[in-house]
Design an enzyme around this catalytic site. Sequence first.
Site, PDB file in Angstrom:
ATOM      1  N   THR A   1       0.754  -0.869  -0.243  1.00 47.31           N
ATOM      2  CA  THR A   1      -0.136  -0.078   0.249  1.00 47.31           C
ATOM      3  C   THR A   1       0.454   1.444  -0.285  1.00 47.31           C
ATOM      4  O   THR A   1       0.378   2.502  -0.341  1.00 47.31           O
ATOM      5  CB  THR A   1      -0.960  -0.370   1.448  1.00 47.31           C
ATOM      6  OG1 THR A   1      -1.905  -1.114   1.275  1.00 47.31           O
ATOM      7  CG2 THR A   1      -1.969   1.276   0.788  1.00 47.31           C
TER       8      THR A   1
ATOM      9  N   ASP B   1      -3.684  -2.071  -5.232  1.00 45.77           N
ATOM     10  CA  ASP B   1      -2.113  -2.337  -3.739  1.00 45.77           C
ATOM     11  C   ASP B   1      -2.601  -3.488  -3.628  1.00 45.77           C
ATOM     12  O   ASP B   1      -1.699  -4.565  -2.650  1.00 45.77           O
ATOM     13  CB  ASP B   1      -1.975  -1.334  -2.579  1.00 45.77           C
ATOM     14  CG  ASP B   1      -3.277  -1.878  -1.696  1.00 45.77           C
ATOM     15  OD1 ASP B   1      -4.066  -2.826  -2.519  1.00 45.77           O
ATOM     16  OD2 ASP B   1      -3.583  -1.748  -0.779  1.00 45.77           O
TER      17      ASP B   1
ATOM     18  N   ILE C   1       5.511  -5.125  10.309  1.00 43.23           N
ATOM     19  CA  ILE C   1       3.590  -5.739  11.245  1.00 43.23           C
ATOM     20  C   ILE C   1       3.524  -5.448  12.067  1.00 43.23           C
ATOM     21  O   ILE C   1       3.126  -4.655  12.594  1.00 43.23           O
ATOM     22  CB  ILE C   1       3.553  -7.091  10.426  1.00 43.23           C
ATOM     23  CG1 ILE C   1       3.154  -7.725   9.042  1.00 43.23           C
ATOM     24  CG2 ILE C   1       2.981  -7.815  11.664  1.00 43.23           C
ATOM     25  CD1 ILE C   1       3.179  -9.175   8.581  1.00 43.23           C
TER      26      ILE C   1
ATOM     27  N   LEU D   1      16.199  -1.875  -1.342  1.00 40.33           N
ATOM     28  CA  LEU D   1      15.665  -0.847  -1.271  1.00 40.33           C
ATOM     29  C   LEU D   1      14.604  -0.307  -0.470  1.00 40.33           C
ATOM     30  O   LEU D   1      13.593  -0.970  -0.378  1.00 40.33           O
ATOM     31  CB  LEU D   1      14.830  -0.780  -3.194  1.00 40.33           C
ATOM     32  CG  LEU D   1      15.811  -1.459  -4.178  1.00 40.33           C
ATOM     33  CD1 LEU D   1      14.627  -1.180  -4.992  1.00 40.33           C
ATOM     34  CD2 LEU D   1      16.602   0.279  -3.766  1.00 40.33           C
TER      35      LEU D   1
END
Length: 213
Positions: free
Chosen positions: A18, A86, A139, A186
Amino acid sequence: MNQVPFIAVEGPIGVGKTSLSQKIATYFSFYILKEIVEENPFLGKFYDDIEAWSFQTEMFFLCNRFKQLDDIKKDFLSQSKPVVADYHIMKNMIFAKRTLPADKFDKYEQIYHILTNDMARPNVLIYLDASLETLLARIDQRGRSVEEKIQPAYLAQLRQDYQQFMSEFEQKHSDIPVIRINGDELDFIKHQADLDCIFAKIKPYLSKGVQTQ
Protein backbone atom coordinates in the site's frame (compact mmCIF):
# COMPACT_ATOMS: atom_id res chain seq x y z
CA MET A 1 1.96 -0.02 -24.17
CA ASN A 2 -1.30 0.67 -25.98
CA GLN A 3 -3.47 -0.25 -23.02
CA VAL A 4 -4.52 2.12 -20.26
CA PRO A 5 -1.85 1.65 -17.58
CA PHE A 6 -3.13 -0.61 -14.81
CA ILE A 7 -0.40 -1.46 -12.32
CA ALA A 8 -0.75 -3.92 -9.47
CA VAL A 9 1.64 -4.14 -6.53
CA GLU A 10 1.90 -7.56 -4.91
CA GLY A 11 3.86 -9.42 -2.27
CA PRO A 12 3.47 -11.05 1.15
CA ILE A 13 1.87 -9.42 4.18
CA GLY A 14 3.90 -6.51 5.54
CA VAL A 15 6.12 -5.93 2.52
CA GLY A 16 4.83 -2.40 1.82
CA LYS A 17 2.34 -2.81 -1.04
CA THR A 18 0.00 0.00 0.00
CA SER A 19 2.83 2.41 0.80
CA LEU A 20 4.41 1.91 -2.60
CA SER A 21 1.06 2.10 -4.38
CA GLN A 22 0.34 5.44 -2.74
CA LYS A 23 3.68 6.83 -3.85
CA ILE A 24 3.17 5.58 -7.41
CA ALA A 25 -0.31 7.12 -7.50
CA THR A 26 1.02 10.49 -6.34
CA TYR A 27 4.02 10.56 -8.69
CA PHE A 28 2.27 9.37 -11.85
CA SER A 29 -1.16 10.89 -11.07
CA PHE A 30 -2.90 7.49 -11.04
CA TYR A 31 -6.07 6.56 -9.23
CA ILE A 32 -5.22 4.25 -6.32
CA LEU A 33 -7.26 1.15 -5.56
CA LYS A 34 -6.74 -0.21 -2.04
CA GLU A 35 -7.81 -3.65 -0.95
CA ILE A 36 -10.22 -4.08 1.93
CA VAL A 37 -8.40 -5.76 4.83
CA GLU A 38 -9.40 -4.69 8.30
CA GLU A 39 -13.06 -4.47 7.27
CA ASN A 40 -13.15 -8.24 6.83
CA PRO A 41 -15.20 -9.42 9.86
CA PHE A 42 -13.67 -12.90 9.73
CA LEU A 43 -9.99 -11.95 9.66
CA GLY A 44 -9.36 -11.84 13.41
CA LYS A 45 -11.05 -15.22 13.84
CA PHE A 46 -9.04 -16.54 10.88
CA TYR A 47 -5.70 -15.85 12.58
CA ASP A 48 -7.04 -17.56 15.72
CA ASP A 49 -8.20 -20.67 13.85
CA ILE A 50 -7.24 -20.78 10.17
CA GLU A 51 -8.95 -24.09 9.44
CA ALA A 52 -12.30 -23.05 10.90
CA TRP A 53 -12.54 -19.60 9.32
CA SER A 54 -10.57 -19.83 6.06
CA PHE A 55 -13.52 -20.26 3.67
CA GLN A 56 -15.50 -17.32 5.09
CA THR A 57 -12.41 -15.13 5.09
CA GLU A 58 -11.40 -15.94 1.52
CA MET A 59 -14.94 -15.57 0.17
CA PHE A 60 -15.29 -12.13 1.75
CA PHE A 61 -12.04 -11.01 0.13
CA LEU A 62 -12.99 -12.48 -3.25
CA CYS A 63 -16.43 -10.86 -3.38
CA ASN A 64 -15.17 -7.46 -2.28
CA ARG A 65 -12.25 -7.48 -4.69
CA PHE A 66 -14.55 -8.52 -7.51
CA LYS A 67 -16.81 -5.53 -6.77
CA GLN A 68 -13.84 -3.15 -6.54
CA LEU A 69 -12.35 -4.30 -9.84
CA ASP A 70 -15.70 -4.26 -11.59
CA ASP A 71 -16.13 -0.62 -10.53
CA ILE A 72 -12.58 0.23 -11.64
CA LYS A 73 -13.25 -1.25 -15.07
CA LYS A 74 -16.39 0.83 -15.57
CA ASP A 75 -15.40 4.09 -13.89
CA PHE A 76 -11.69 4.40 -14.75
CA LEU A 77 -10.12 2.00 -17.24
CA SER A 78 -12.98 2.28 -19.74
CA GLN A 79 -12.44 6.06 -19.64
CA SER A 80 -8.67 5.77 -20.17
CA LYS A 81 -7.86 6.73 -16.59
CA PRO A 82 -4.76 4.88 -15.28
CA VAL A 83 -4.95 2.91 -12.04
CA VAL A 84 -2.53 1.45 -9.51
CA ALA A 85 -3.80 -1.21 -7.10
CA ASP A 86 -2.15 -2.51 -3.95
CA TYR A 87 -3.19 -6.05 -4.88
CA HIS A 88 -3.77 -8.39 -7.81
CA ILE A 89 -6.86 -10.62 -7.82
CA MET A 90 -4.56 -13.62 -8.27
CA LYS A 91 -3.59 -13.33 -4.59
CA ASN A 92 -6.89 -14.96 -3.72
CA MET A 93 -5.66 -18.22 -5.18
CA ILE A 94 -2.35 -17.99 -3.32
CA PHE A 95 -4.10 -17.72 0.02
CA ALA A 96 -6.89 -20.16 -0.81
CA LYS A 97 -4.47 -22.91 -1.83
CA ARG A 98 -2.67 -22.53 1.48
CA THR A 99 -5.63 -22.25 3.82
CA LEU A 100 -8.58 -24.17 2.37
CA PRO A 101 -9.12 -27.95 2.62
CA ALA A 102 -9.31 -29.73 -0.74
CA ASP A 103 -13.11 -29.98 -0.93
CA LYS A 104 -13.66 -26.31 -0.14
CA PHE A 105 -10.82 -25.23 -2.40
CA ASP A 106 -12.46 -26.95 -5.38
CA LYS A 107 -15.68 -25.02 -4.76
CA TYR A 108 -13.79 -21.79 -4.20
CA GLU A 109 -11.78 -22.21 -7.40
CA GLN A 110 -14.95 -22.64 -9.44
CA ILE A 111 -16.41 -19.44 -8.01
CA TYR A 112 -13.11 -17.61 -8.55
CA HIS A 113 -12.98 -18.45 -12.25
CA ILE A 114 -16.63 -17.52 -12.80
CA LEU A 115 -16.16 -14.11 -11.19
CA THR A 116 -12.81 -13.28 -12.77
CA ASN A 117 -13.46 -14.63 -16.27
CA ASP A 118 -13.92 -11.22 -17.92
CA MET A 119 -12.42 -9.05 -15.21
CA ALA A 120 -10.00 -6.24 -15.99
CA ARG A 121 -6.50 -7.41 -15.11
CA PRO A 122 -3.35 -5.36 -14.50
CA ASN A 123 -0.95 -5.05 -17.43
CA VAL A 124 2.09 -4.35 -15.22
CA LEU A 125 2.87 -6.21 -12.02
CA ILE A 126 5.28 -5.05 -9.32
CA TYR A 127 6.37 -7.88 -7.05
CA LEU A 128 7.75 -6.81 -3.68
CA ASP A 129 9.60 -9.37 -1.58
CA ALA A 130 11.58 -9.19 1.66
CA SER A 131 13.03 -11.48 4.30
CA LEU A 132 10.86 -12.88 7.06
CA GLU A 133 12.64 -10.64 9.56
CA THR A 134 11.79 -7.54 7.54
CA LEU A 135 8.16 -8.58 7.12
CA LEU A 136 7.71 -9.24 10.84
CA ALA A 137 9.32 -5.91 11.73
CA ARG A 138 7.05 -3.96 9.38
CA ILE A 139 3.92 -5.75 10.60
CA ASP A 140 4.90 -4.87 14.16
CA GLN A 141 5.56 -1.23 13.21
CA ARG A 142 2.17 -0.64 11.60
CA GLY A 143 0.35 -2.17 14.56
CA ARG A 144 -2.81 -3.55 12.94
CA SER A 145 -4.80 -5.36 15.61
CA VAL A 146 -5.98 -8.06 13.21
CA GLU A 147 -2.35 -8.97 12.43
CA GLU A 148 -1.14 -9.36 16.00
CA LYS A 149 -1.74 -13.11 15.95
CA ILE A 150 0.02 -13.87 12.66
CA GLN A 151 2.46 -16.70 13.30
CA PRO A 152 5.99 -16.42 11.84
CA ALA A 153 5.66 -19.93 10.40
CA TYR A 154 2.51 -18.94 8.52
CA LEU A 155 4.17 -15.82 7.16
CA ALA A 156 7.28 -17.75 6.11
CA GLN A 157 5.17 -20.28 4.24
CA LEU A 158 3.13 -17.52 2.62
CA ARG A 159 6.32 -15.89 1.37
CA GLN A 160 7.37 -19.18 -0.23
CA ASP A 161 3.93 -19.54 -1.79
CA TYR A 162 4.29 -16.10 -3.34
CA GLN A 163 7.72 -16.94 -4.74
CA GLN A 164 6.46 -20.10 -6.36
CA PHE A 165 3.32 -18.45 -7.70
CA MET A 166 5.24 -15.56 -9.20
CA SER A 167 7.62 -17.92 -11.01
CA GLU A 168 4.62 -19.71 -12.50
CA PHE A 169 2.92 -16.41 -13.31
CA GLU A 170 5.89 -15.17 -15.33
CA GLN A 171 5.93 -18.40 -17.33
CA LYS A 172 2.19 -18.35 -18.06
CA HIS A 173 1.87 -14.60 -18.68
CA SER A 174 4.98 -13.63 -20.57
CA ASP A 175 3.10 -10.68 -22.08
CA ILE A 176 2.70 -9.02 -18.67
CA PRO A 177 5.92 -7.41 -17.39
CA VAL A 178 6.87 -8.20 -13.80
CA ILE A 179 9.07 -5.70 -11.96
CA ARG A 180 10.76 -7.43 -9.04
CA ILE A 181 11.76 -5.31 -6.04
CA ASN A 182 13.89 -6.60 -3.15
CA GLY A 183 12.50 -4.95 -0.02
CA ASP A 184 15.66 -5.70 1.95
CA GLU A 185 17.85 -3.84 -0.54
CA LEU A 186 15.53 -0.93 -1.40
CA ASP A 187 13.82 1.03 1.37
CA PHE A 188 11.52 3.35 -0.57
CA ILE A 189 10.02 4.73 2.64
CA LYS A 190 13.24 6.07 4.12
CA HIS A 191 15.30 6.76 1.02
CA GLN A 192 14.13 8.91 -1.89
CA ALA A 193 16.90 7.49 -4.10
CA ASP A 194 15.45 4.01 -3.67
CA LEU A 195 11.99 5.27 -4.57
CA ASP A 196 13.36 7.06 -7.63
CA CYS A 197 14.99 3.78 -8.67
CA ILE A 198 11.59 2.07 -8.58
CA PHE A 199 9.96 4.89 -10.56
CA ALA A 200 12.69 4.49 -13.19
CA LYS A 201 11.86 0.80 -13.50
CA ILE A 202 8.17 1.59 -14.04
CA LYS A 203 8.43 4.41 -16.59
CA PRO A 204 9.38 2.28 -19.64
CA TYR A 205 6.09 0.38 -19.34
CA LEU A 206 3.84 3.42 -19.31
CA SER A 207 2.25 5.08 -22.31
CA LYS A 208 3.68 8.38 -23.52
CA GLY A 209 0.59 10.21 -22.37
CA VAL A 210 1.11 9.49 -18.69
CA GLN A 211 2.30 12.60 -16.87
CA THR A 212 4.61 12.66 -13.86
CA GLN A 213 4.79 15.37 -11.27
